[in-house]
Design a protein around this motif. Structure first.
Motif, short mmCIF file in Angstrom:
data_model
loop_
_atom_site.label_atom_id
_atom_site.label_comp_id
_atom_site.label_asym_id
_atom_site.label_seq_id
_atom_site.Cartn_x
_atom_site.Cartn_y
_atom_site.Cartn_z
N ILE A 83 0.85 -1.20 0.00
CA ILE A 83 0.00 0.00 0.00
C ILE A 83 0.88 1.25 0.00
O ILE A 83 0.65 2.20 -0.75
CB ILE A 83 -0.94 0.00 1.23
N LEU A 84 1.92 1.23 0.84
CA LEU A 84 2.85 2.36 0.90
C LEU A 84 3.62 2.50 -0.40
O LEU A 84 3.81 3.61 -0.90
CB LEU A 84 3.83 2.17 2.07
N MET A 85 4.08 1.38 -0.94
CA MET A 85 4.86 1.43 -2.19
C MET A 85 4.01 1.95 -3.34
O MET A 85 4.47 2.77 -4.15
CB MET A 85 5.40 0.03 -2.52
N SER A 86 2.78 1.48 -3.42
CA SER A 86 1.89 1.93 -4.49
C SER A 86 1.60 3.42 -4.37
O SER A 86 1.56 4.14 -5.38
CB SER A 86 0.57 1.14 -4.46
N ALA A 87 1.41 3.88 -3.13
CA ALA A 87 1.15 5.30 -2.91
C ALA A 87 2.36 6.14 -3.33
O ALA A 87 2.20 7.25 -3.85
CB ALA A 87 0.82 5.55 -1.44
N SER A 88 3.56 5.61 -3.12
CA SER A 88 4.78 6.33 -3.51
C SER A 88 4.91 6.43 -5.03
O SER A 88 5.42 7.42 -5.56
CB SER A 88 6.01 5.64 -2.93
N LEU A 89 4.46 5.39 -5.73
CA LEU A 89 4.58 5.35 -7.18
C LEU A 89 3.46 6.10 -7.90
O LEU A 89 3.65 6.55 -9.04
CB LEU A 89 4.60 3.90 -7.68
N ALA A 90 2.31 6.22 -7.26
CA ALA A 90 1.12 6.79 -7.90
C ALA A 90 1.36 8.12 -8.62
O ALA A 90 0.89 8.32 -9.74
CB ALA A 90 -0.01 6.92 -6.89
N PRO A 91 2.09 9.08 -8.01
CA PRO A 91 2.28 10.38 -8.68
C PRO A 91 2.99 10.27 -10.03
O PRO A 91 2.81 11.13 -10.89
CB PRO A 91 3.15 11.16 -7.67
N TYR A 92 3.78 9.22 -10.23
CA TYR A 92 4.52 9.08 -11.49
C TYR A 92 3.64 8.56 -12.63
O TYR A 92 4.04 8.59 -13.79
CB TYR A 92 5.70 8.10 -11.31
N PHE A 93 2.43 8.08 -12.29
CA PHE A 93 1.57 7.48 -13.30
C PHE A 93 0.20 8.17 -13.38
O PHE A 93 -0.77 7.58 -13.85
CB PHE A 93 1.37 5.99 -13.01
N GLU A 94 0.14 9.42 -12.93
CA GLU A 94 -1.13 10.15 -12.94
C GLU A 94 -1.68 10.35 -14.35
O GLU A 94 -2.89 10.41 -14.54
CB GLU A 94 -0.93 11.51 -12.27
N LYS A 95 -0.81 10.45 -15.33
CA LYS A 95 -1.25 10.71 -16.71
C LYS A 95 -1.80 9.47 -17.41
O LYS A 95 -2.36 9.57 -18.50
CB LYS A 95 -0.11 11.30 -17.53
N TYR A 96 -1.65 8.31 -16.77
CA TYR A 96 -2.11 7.07 -17.39
C TYR A 96 -3.51 6.69 -16.88
O TYR A 96 -3.96 7.17 -15.85
CB TYR A 96 -1.12 5.93 -17.09
N SER A 97 -4.16 5.81 -17.60
CA SER A 97 -5.53 5.41 -17.26
C SER A 97 -5.55 4.59 -15.98
O SER A 97 -4.52 4.08 -15.51
CB SER A 97 -6.11 4.56 -18.40
N VAL A 98 -6.75 4.47 -15.42
CA VAL A 98 -6.93 3.68 -14.20
C VAL A 98 -6.53 2.24 -14.44
O VAL A 98 -5.89 1.60 -13.59
CB VAL A 98 -8.39 3.75 -13.72
N LEU A 99 -6.89 1.71 -15.61
CA LEU A 99 -6.57 0.32 -15.94
C LEU A 99 -5.06 0.08 -15.92
O LEU A 99 -4.59 -0.92 -15.38
CB LEU A 99 -7.13 -0.03 -17.32
N LYS A 100 -4.30 1.01 -16.49
CA LYS A 100 -2.84 0.86 -16.51
C LYS A 100 -2.26 0.99 -15.10
O LYS A 100 -1.31 0.29 -14.76
CB LYS A 100 -2.22 1.88 -17.45
N ASN A 101 -2.83 1.86 -14.30
CA ASN A 101 -2.38 2.00 -12.92
C ASN A 101 -2.66 0.73 -12.13
O ASN A 101 -1.83 0.29 -11.32
CB ASN A 101 -3.07 3.19 -12.25
N VAL A 102 -3.82 0.13 -12.36
CA VAL A 102 -4.17 -1.13 -11.70
C VAL A 102 -3.20 -2.23 -12.12
O VAL A 102 -2.75 -3.05 -11.30
CB VAL A 102 -5.62 -1.54 -12.02
N GLN A 103 -2.86 -2.24 -13.40
CA GLN A 103 -1.93 -3.24 -13.91
C GLN A 103 -0.55 -3.11 -13.26
O GLN A 103 0.06 -4.11 -12.87
CB GLN A 103 -1.80 -3.11 -15.43
N ILE A 104 -0.08 -1.87 -13.13
CA ILE A 104 1.21 -1.64 -12.48
C ILE A 104 1.15 -2.08 -11.02
O ILE A 104 2.04 -2.78 -10.52
CB ILE A 104 1.59 -0.14 -12.53
N GLY A 105 0.09 -1.69 -10.31
CA GLY A 105 -0.04 -2.02 -8.90
C GLY A 105 -0.21 -3.51 -8.64
O GLY A 105 0.30 -4.03 -7.64
N THR A 106 -0.90 -4.20 -9.53
CA THR A 106 -1.16 -5.63 -9.34
C THR A 106 0.12 -6.45 -9.39
O THR A 106 0.29 -7.40 -8.61
CB THR A 106 -2.13 -6.14 -10.42
N LEU A 107 1.03 -6.10 -10.27
CA LEU A 107 2.27 -6.87 -10.44
C LEU A 107 3.47 -6.24 -9.72
O LEU A 107 4.60 -6.69 -9.88
CB LEU A 107 2.59 -7.02 -11.93
N LEU A 108 3.21 -5.20 -8.92
CA LEU A 108 4.29 -4.53 -8.21
C LEU A 108 4.92 -5.46 -7.17
O LEU A 108 4.23 -6.17 -6.45
CB LEU A 108 3.76 -3.28 -7.51
#
Length: 235
Positions: A83-108
């Motif tokens: 949860i902490l790691m995903s929150a740290s990465l989130a600002p770098y992927f704001e320009k991408y869609s929710v689906l792509k963010n979910v994909q990044i977070g799922t395999l993180l």
């Protein structure tokens, strides 16, 4: 590492971490086999749970006949640091869609997160979906294949510790930490060393007074706060 955020760059920069995944993945497969779990189930655990420490816990709890709800709760607590790691990465992927963010977070994973933190030191604090997703997929597939191979090798290899496979993931994290210290030009070397020592001390104390499932997340939060205090007080 270089300043490129392409698929080709991700493949090149992720490959060194693959060897750590191979070692610990095989170790998990061997342990799963020793616990009486089939190769198919070992593969499914790696595909669905995809979390090294949580998978070892799952196998132990399954062997002990623990209720499914207990296994789910234990897995959540062990992986709550994500949860902490995903929150740290989130600002770098704001320009991408929710689906792509979910994909990044799922395999993180811890390792792909560390790779990403190293990468931003070379890209003016930028990350791309193409680069991070490629890194995630490489380590995901490596983990699955390695665990299946380990399950098949279970008949030939007894205790994975005799082969040093249990140390593979520790060695990989030390390597990533070393690269992070070398690459990070934002903070002085002395500051980084002090923060590392602080984190080690906090982990040691946390292992004494806290449940193992909470140590990582508590040390992460307290360690970050301590790092900020040290920086402002002495640097």
């Amino acid at each position: 590492m270089n300043g490129e955020l392409s698929v080709k760059s991700a493949i090149k920069e992720t490959l060194p971490t693959v060897f750590g995944y191979i070692g610990i993945g095989i170790a998990f497969g061997i342990i799963g086999h020793a616990a009486g779990i089939s190769t198919l189930l070992v593969g499914l655990i790696s595909i669905i749970i995809y979390a090294g420490s949580a998978q070892f816990i799952t196998v132990s709890m399954l062997t002990a006949g623990a209720p499914v709800l207990s296994i789910i709760i234990a897995t959540f607590l062990v992986n709550s640091r994500m949860i902490l790691m995903s929150a740290s990465l989130a600002p770098y992927f704001e320009k991408y869609s929710v689906l792509k963010n979910v994909q990044i977070g799922t395999l993180l994973t811890d390792e792909s997160f560390a790779l990403g933190m190293n990468k931003i030191n070379h890209t003016n604090h930028q990350l791309s979906f193409e680069w991070f997703n490629t890194a995630n997929i490489i380590v995901y597939l490596t983990w699955i294949v390695s665990s299946i191979i380990g399950a098949e090798l279970g008949n030939l290899i007894g205790d994975p510790q005799t082969w040093g496979l249990d140390f593979a993931i520790i060695a990989m994290f030390w390597g990533l930490l070393y690269l992070q210290v070398l690459a990070d030009r934002q903070f002085s070397f002395k500051l980084q060393v002090l923060v590392i020592i602080t984190a080690i001390v906090l982990t040691y104390v946390g292992m004494i007074f806290l449940p193992k499932t909470l140590v990582i997340i508590v040390v992460t939060i307290v360690g970050c706060e301590s790092g900020v205090l040290i920086k402002h007080a002495f640097f």
